[in-house]
Design a protein around this motif. Sequence first.
Motif, PDB file in Angstrom:
ATOM      1  N   HIS A   9      15.122   1.809   1.940  1.00 28.50           N
ATOM      2  CA  HIS A   9      14.786   1.659   0.532  1.00 28.50           C
ATOM      3  C   HIS A   9      14.414   0.204   0.220  1.00 28.50           C
ATOM      4  CE1 HIS A   9      16.916   5.493   0.476  1.00 28.50           C
ATOM      5  NE2 HIS A   9      16.468   5.707  -0.765  1.00 28.50           N
ATOM      6  N   ARG A  10      15.159  -0.722   0.793  1.00 24.40           N
ATOM      7  CA  ARG A  10      14.845  -2.139   0.551  1.00 24.40           C
ATOM      8  C   ARG A  10      13.440  -2.478   1.055  1.00 24.40           C
ATOM      9  NH1 ARG A  10      17.860  -2.210  -2.745  1.00 24.40           N
ATOM     10  NH2 ARG A  10      19.842  -3.280  -3.001  1.00 24.40           N
ATOM     11  N   VAL A  11      13.126  -1.996   2.246  1.00 23.96           N
ATOM     12  CA  VAL A  11      11.828  -2.306   2.849  1.00 23.96           C
ATOM     13  C   VAL A  11      10.692  -1.709   2.024  1.00 23.96           C
ATOM     14  CG1 VAL A  11      10.361  -1.848   4.860  1.00 23.96           C
ATOM     15  CG2 VAL A  11      12.710  -2.652   5.184  1.00 23.96           C
ATOM     16  N   ILE A  12      10.808  -0.441   1.648  1.00 22.27           N
ATOM     17  CA  ILE A  12       9.708   0.228   0.969  1.00 22.27           C
ATOM     18  C   ILE A  12       9.670  -0.103  -0.525  1.00 22.27           C
ATOM     19  CG2 ILE A  12       8.774   2.482   0.302  1.00 22.27           C
ATOM     20  CD1 ILE A  12       8.156   1.692   3.178  1.00 22.27           C
ATOM     21  N   ALA A  18       0.829  -1.207   0.000  1.00 26.28           N
ATOM     22  CA  ALA A  18       0.000   0.000   0.000  1.00 26.28           C
ATOM     23  C   ALA A  18       0.865   1.259   0.000  1.00 26.28           C
ATOM     24  CB  ALA A  18      -0.933  -0.004   1.210  1.00 26.28           C
ATOM     25  N   ALA A  19       1.962   1.233   0.749  1.00 25.52           N
ATOM     26  CA  ALA A  19       2.864   2.389   0.786  1.00 25.52           C
ATOM     27  C   ALA A  19       3.469   2.628  -0.592  1.00 25.52           C
ATOM     28  CB  ALA A  19       3.961   2.161   1.817  1.00 25.52           C
ATOM     29  N   ARG A  20       3.908   1.562  -1.230  1.00 33.61           N
ATOM     30  CA  ARG A  20       4.514   1.682  -2.556  1.00 33.61           C
ATOM     31  C   ARG A  20       3.498   2.170  -3.586  1.00 33.61           C
ATOM     32  NH1 ARG A  20       7.334  -2.454  -1.827  1.00 33.61           N
ATOM     33  NH2 ARG A  20       6.040  -4.078  -2.731  1.00 33.61           N
ATOM     34  N   GLN A  21       2.283   1.652  -3.517  1.00 32.81           N
ATOM     35  CA  GLN A  21       1.239   2.075  -4.451  1.00 32.81           C
ATOM     36  C   GLN A  21       0.848   3.534  -4.223  1.00 32.81           C
ATOM     37  OE1 GLN A  21      -1.741  -0.845  -3.601  1.00 32.81           O
ATOM     38  NE2 GLN A  21      -0.688  -2.479  -4.701  1.00 32.81           N
ATOM     39  N   GLY A  75      11.597   7.208   3.243  1.00 32.52           N
ATOM     40  CA  GLY A  75      11.555   7.374   4.694  1.00 32.52           C
ATOM     41  C   GLY A  75      10.204   7.861   5.171  1.00 32.52           C
ATOM     42  N   LYS A  76       9.618   8.818   4.431  1.00 34.65           N
ATOM     43  CA  LYS A  76       8.294   9.304   4.805  1.00 34.65           C
ATOM     44  C   LYS A  76       7.261   8.201   4.654  1.00 34.65           C
ATOM     45  CE  LYS A  76       5.366  12.236   6.287  1.00 34.65           C
ATOM     46  NZ  LYS A  76       5.432  12.603   7.725  1.00 34.65           N
TER      47      LYS A  76
END
Length: 505
Positions: A421-424, A351-354, A372-373
Amino acid sequence: MTLDGTRKHADLVLRRGTVIAMDPKRRILENASVAVEGTRIAAVGPAEEIEAAYRAEREIDCLHKAILPGLIDAHGHAGHALLKTIGADTRSHWMHIATPTYHHYTTDEFWYVEARLAALERLKMGVTCGVSVISSAQRSDDPIFGSNNARGYADVGVRGIVAVGPCNPPFPRKFSRWRDGVRHEVEVPFERMMEGAEAVIEAWNGGADGRIRVFIAPFVLLTSIFGSGPSAADVAVALSDHDRLMMRRVREVAAKHGVRIHTEAFGGMIRLARRCEHALLGPDVHIQHCTGISFEEAMILAETGTHVTSAPGYGQINGRCPIPELIGLGANVAITTDGNSPSTPFDLLQAARQTQLIQRMLCRDPFLIPNGKALEMITIDAAKALGWDDEIGSLEPGKQADIAVINLWQPHLVPNVMPVHRVICESVGHDVETVVVAGRVLMEGRRVLSVDEDEVLSEGEAEARRLIERAGLERHMALPSTFWGHAQGWLDEQRVDYDSLPSRP
């Protein structure tokens, strides 16, 4: 270490991982550990310091793993876990499929079985706290529905926020209860729905050792205009008497029980709501969607300290939630899943990426919502929206030990550099390996420890099939003739008979 040189006791130490603390300094610590004592975090720091200072009852090796706060989903819907994909091919009619189903064809037990499945899905996605609005258009005609949702989340062990309140008019509103396989329809006035919501608050707010909270949550901010999308300026022109009554009564219940308020709003609603002295705006409120709102409405949200939550979806193209503008004005904004039907998982990482993609495309700016945000918006910012940031949302000594561990030692996440960056950018909920809530390990190595996963899945499967039969949902499951081989899908028949619906959203 104590003054006499002995090591302090810790119930659990997560050791040798990359800690993304989300604390005020936004520390990222390589080769670090987190010590847990009871339900709370005792220490966060370099692995050698934690190991020298603490003697652990239990250790979990987190080498090549990211240790971060449990993810927080500030808006989703109870019921949806057992309605996944049904109606996915008739999205224009979604509310007219889901709402009558929830209002007339669900049994009391449905809400407990569904809650356990939803809580299990969230757990396996690293979501340690989730909001559940009872039904797609609210159902509080009896407290059993909200109470069974709370009981299901309590059993699985994650934090749950039951969002319960009145649906929209007209009142009295028709609902059904099932007794011995027979549907009994009743008419419910507005005040009875408020009483049902209060009963859930009284029974469950602060329950399960504080893991369950209850918010008073009317279906939408205003009841007199379209409840599922923005209204034009020449339509959203005046408050109705029921708008004022609803907001006043919600404010009274919130004040009486000391609970927060959650609702949904779209363009036109915020501007009108502010005209009411009991407006559901302010620091004790978080509002979902906010698509199609004007810049004036964005300023109202920021000026009143109202928290905003937003989920990605196609509807953003018809009226974007102005997330960058809201943040720029000083509003707190969190990302939610709005899960998990008809085709939306409880995967906050996706959802964050979208959300990033949608905002960047619609604004034609690839730099909006930095990674980060985005992580803040599903951890500490989401905790702020819930008024729970004093306890959850970051890894800090004294806070509740709600922790998610992501396995970074996988092809799509190696090399292990730039961990946020890897996580998001690349990880998904299924990369979450271990989850701790209030110091209790609920999942380790993808194996759920708090409940029998197969039992939850089997009960959910059986209950969903019973629901499909009761509500006659088979017609919404049939593949349309254009399902294969076509660039656009369409139906050759009308699957929703509006004249026969027992109720409307």
